[in-house]
Design a protein around this motif. Structure first.
Motif, short mmCIF file in Angstrom:
data_model
loop_
_atom_site.label_atom_id
_atom_site.label_comp_id
_atom_site.label_asym_id
_atom_site.label_seq_id
_atom_site.Cartn_x
_atom_site.Cartn_y
_atom_site.Cartn_z
N THR A 27 -22.00 12.95 3.07
CA THR A 27 -21.75 11.28 3.33
C THR A 27 -21.50 11.05 1.96
O THR A 27 -22.08 11.32 0.65
CB THR A 27 -23.01 10.77 3.93
N TYR A 28 -20.71 9.74 1.81
CA TYR A 28 -20.16 9.03 0.51
C TYR A 28 -20.81 7.51 0.68
O TYR A 28 -20.57 7.09 1.89
CB TYR A 28 -18.83 9.11 0.42
N ASP A 29 -21.01 7.15 -0.50
CA ASP A 29 -21.25 5.66 -0.82
C ASP A 29 -19.68 5.21 -0.75
O ASP A 29 -18.85 5.95 -0.83
CB ASP A 29 -21.67 5.41 -2.01
N PHE A 30 -19.17 4.05 -0.67
CA PHE A 30 -18.12 3.40 -0.70
C PHE A 30 -17.51 2.96 -2.13
O PHE A 30 -16.73 3.35 -2.71
CB PHE A 30 -17.93 2.16 0.12
N TRP A 31 -18.18 1.76 -2.64
CA TRP A 31 -17.69 1.21 -3.81
C TRP A 31 -18.04 2.05 -5.04
O TRP A 31 -19.14 2.47 -5.34
CB TRP A 31 -18.47 -0.23 -3.94
N ASN A 32 -16.99 2.17 -5.96
CA ASN A 32 -17.26 3.03 -7.12
C ASN A 32 -17.77 4.60 -6.72
O ASN A 32 -18.24 5.19 -7.69
CB ASN A 32 -18.33 2.32 -7.95
N THR A 33 -17.28 4.88 -5.71
CA THR A 33 -17.45 6.38 -5.41
C THR A 33 -16.27 6.86 -4.46
O THR A 33 -15.71 7.84 -4.87
CB THR A 33 -18.76 6.61 -4.42
N ALA A 200 -31.35 16.27 7.62
CA ALA A 200 -31.26 15.84 6.37
C ALA A 200 -31.08 17.19 5.36
O ALA A 200 -30.28 17.03 4.47
CB ALA A 200 -32.67 15.11 5.91
N GLY A 201 -31.72 18.09 5.35
CA GLY A 201 -31.68 19.33 4.82
C GLY A 201 -30.25 19.98 4.65
O GLY A 201 -30.03 20.87 3.88
N GLU A 202 -29.64 19.76 5.71
CA GLU A 202 -27.95 20.31 5.74
C GLU A 202 -26.97 19.18 5.09
O GLU A 202 -25.91 19.89 5.20
CB GLU A 202 -27.62 20.65 7.08
N THR A 203 -27.55 18.38 4.49
CA THR A 203 -26.70 17.01 4.16
C THR A 203 -26.63 16.90 2.70
O THR A 203 -27.81 16.86 2.04
CB THR A 203 -26.86 15.87 4.97
N ALA A 204 -25.71 16.52 2.07
CA ALA A 204 -25.67 15.84 0.59
C ALA A 204 -25.02 14.64 0.62
O ALA A 204 -24.21 14.01 1.67
CB ALA A 204 -24.76 16.86 -0.16
N HIS A 205 -25.52 13.80 -0.08
CA HIS A 205 -25.00 12.19 -0.05
C HIS A 205 -24.67 11.94 -1.53
O HIS A 205 -25.10 12.13 -2.46
CB HIS A 205 -26.06 11.16 0.08
N VAL A 206 -23.26 11.45 -1.73
CA VAL A 206 -22.66 11.14 -2.94
C VAL A 206 -22.58 9.69 -3.18
O VAL A 206 -21.99 8.87 -2.34
CB VAL A 206 -21.37 11.94 -3.10
N GLY A 207 -23.07 9.24 -4.32
CA GLY A 207 -23.10 7.73 -4.68
C GLY A 207 -23.31 7.54 -6.12
O GLY A 207 -23.84 8.60 -6.84
N ASP A 208 -23.12 6.25 -6.58
CA ASP A 208 -23.00 5.82 -7.98
C ASP A 208 -24.41 5.24 -8.32
O ASP A 208 -24.63 5.41 -9.43
CB ASP A 208 -22.12 5.04 -8.38
N LEU A 209 -25.32 4.80 -7.38
CA LEU A 209 -26.59 3.94 -7.73
C LEU A 209 -27.97 4.97 -7.46
O LEU A 209 -27.89 5.32 -6.40
CB LEU A 209 -26.50 2.64 -7.08
N ARG A 210 -28.61 4.66 -8.71
CA ARG A 210 -29.96 5.48 -8.41
C ARG A 210 -30.76 4.59 -7.58
O ARG A 210 -31.64 5.27 -6.61
CB ARG A 210 -30.55 5.33 -9.82
N ARG A 211 -30.89 3.37 -7.50
CA ARG A 211 -31.82 2.62 -6.76
C ARG A 211 -31.45 2.72 -5.20
O ARG A 211 -32.48 3.03 -4.53
CB ARG A 211 -31.85 1.15 -6.90
N THR A 212 -30.28 2.95 -4.68
CA THR A 212 -29.99 2.85 -3.28
C THR A 212 -29.30 4.41 -2.91
O THR A 212 -29.83 4.89 -2.11
CB THR A 212 -28.68 1.99 -3.16
N ARG A 226 -25.25 12.24 -7.93
CA ARG A 226 -24.85 10.93 -8.36
C ARG A 226 -23.39 10.95 -8.99
O ARG A 226 -23.22 11.84 -9.91
CB ARG A 226 -25.77 10.50 -9.53
N TYR A 227 -22.48 10.25 -8.48
CA TYR A 227 -21.13 10.34 -9.10
C TYR A 227 -21.12 9.22 -10.41
O TYR A 227 -21.41 7.95 -9.91
CB TYR A 227 -20.07 9.91 -7.87
N ARG A 228 -20.49 9.49 -11.40
CA ARG A 228 -20.28 8.47 -12.40
C ARG A 228 -19.28 8.46 -12.93
O ARG A 228 -18.94 8.07 -14.18
CB ARG A 228 -21.40 8.98 -13.54
N HIS A 229 -17.97 8.62 -12.37
CA HIS A 229 -16.58 8.43 -12.92
C HIS A 229 -16.39 7.02 -13.43
O HIS A 229 -15.85 6.58 -14.38
CB HIS A 229 -15.40 8.74 -11.82
#
Length: 257
Positions: A27-33, A200-212, A226-229
């Protein structure tokens, strides 16, 4: 201590395969990801709101509108952190209240402008994401979105993805204005897991914010990436399982393919 590079993350992923299920979904975050912005969205939004107000003969000085929108953004930030959804209609009411404008036509004009979102020409597709999504789908990976919606509603966000011809790669999406919950609440991640039909254990989530993104994924037992581009979040909150600089590196880092 230097951060692990792509080779090190690949080795870590391979070691984890011994006692963890293989990744079946990302799964992906949207903004800045997935999507970035050319210029400050606040400045662009002020200009478009001014046009919307002028269309109903509600002329406002730009300085006053800047102050009103800044107050509304601060109010949204509080609501976001309290996990209380904030709609375009509420943003419009907040701004017009700051300006002492009590005109239903003005409210409708501003809310309609927010629902349209800023022009797609002001949006940038993350480098390499289209090829990465294609690689994931070719490998049989389910792909989803878990996104905290701000002022621009998810209907417009999906429109941006469609414009860049990547919406077709997503099997499911969990936008906060549809689910009624913001990250890091486990319920929005559960909505994504249920929609994708994975654990859950079969899933990865990509996003830029640590808090969320990071805290929410870790709390639910999802591999956090954590995506940091565009943004390198240095807040003193839990770090992700992996740190990603370039989207095309993700499949190998997760042991996919």
């Amino acid at each position: 201590m230097p951060r692990p590079g792509v080779r090190e993350w690949c080795a870590i992923a391979e070691a984890r395969r011994v006692d963890r299920p293989l990744i079946r979904a990302v799964t992906y975050d949207f903004w800045n990801t997935l999507i970035g912005e050319h210029d400050s969205p606040e400045d662009q939004r002020v200009d478009r709101v001014m046009v919307a107000l002028a269309s109903v003969k509600a002329d406002v000085a730009k300085e006053a509108l800047l102050a009103a929108t800044a107050a509304a953004e601060s109010f949204y930030e509080v609501r976001w952190r309290e996990n209380r959804p904030f709609s375009p209609e509420e943003w419009s009411a907040q701004v017009l209240g700051e300006l002492s404008i009590d005109d239903p036509a003005a409210h409708d004009a501003v809310a309609a402008e927010l629902h349209r979102g800023l022009p797609v020409t002001q949006r940038i597709l993350a480098p390499g994401i289209a090829d990465t999504l294609r690689t994931l789908k070719d490998a049989g990976i389910k792909v989803g979105i878990v996104c905290d919606v701000g002022i621009t509603p998810s209907t417009a966000l999906r429109g941006y993805l469609e414009h860049f011809e990547v919406l077709k790669y997503f099997d499911h999406w969990s936008f906060s204005d549809d689910v009624g919950i913001y990250k890091p609440d486990a319920r929005i991640f559960d909505h994504a897991l249920d929609g994708l039909g994975v654990a859950a254990g079969e899933t990865a989530h990509v996003g830029d914010l640590r808090r969320t993104d990071v805290t929410g994924a870790l709390g639910r037992g999802i591999t956090a990436v954590r995506y940091r581009h565009w943004r390198d979040d240095q807040t003193e909150l839990p770090e992700a399982d992996m740190v990603l600089d370039h989207h095309p590196d993700l499949p190998a880092m997760l042991g996919i393919g």
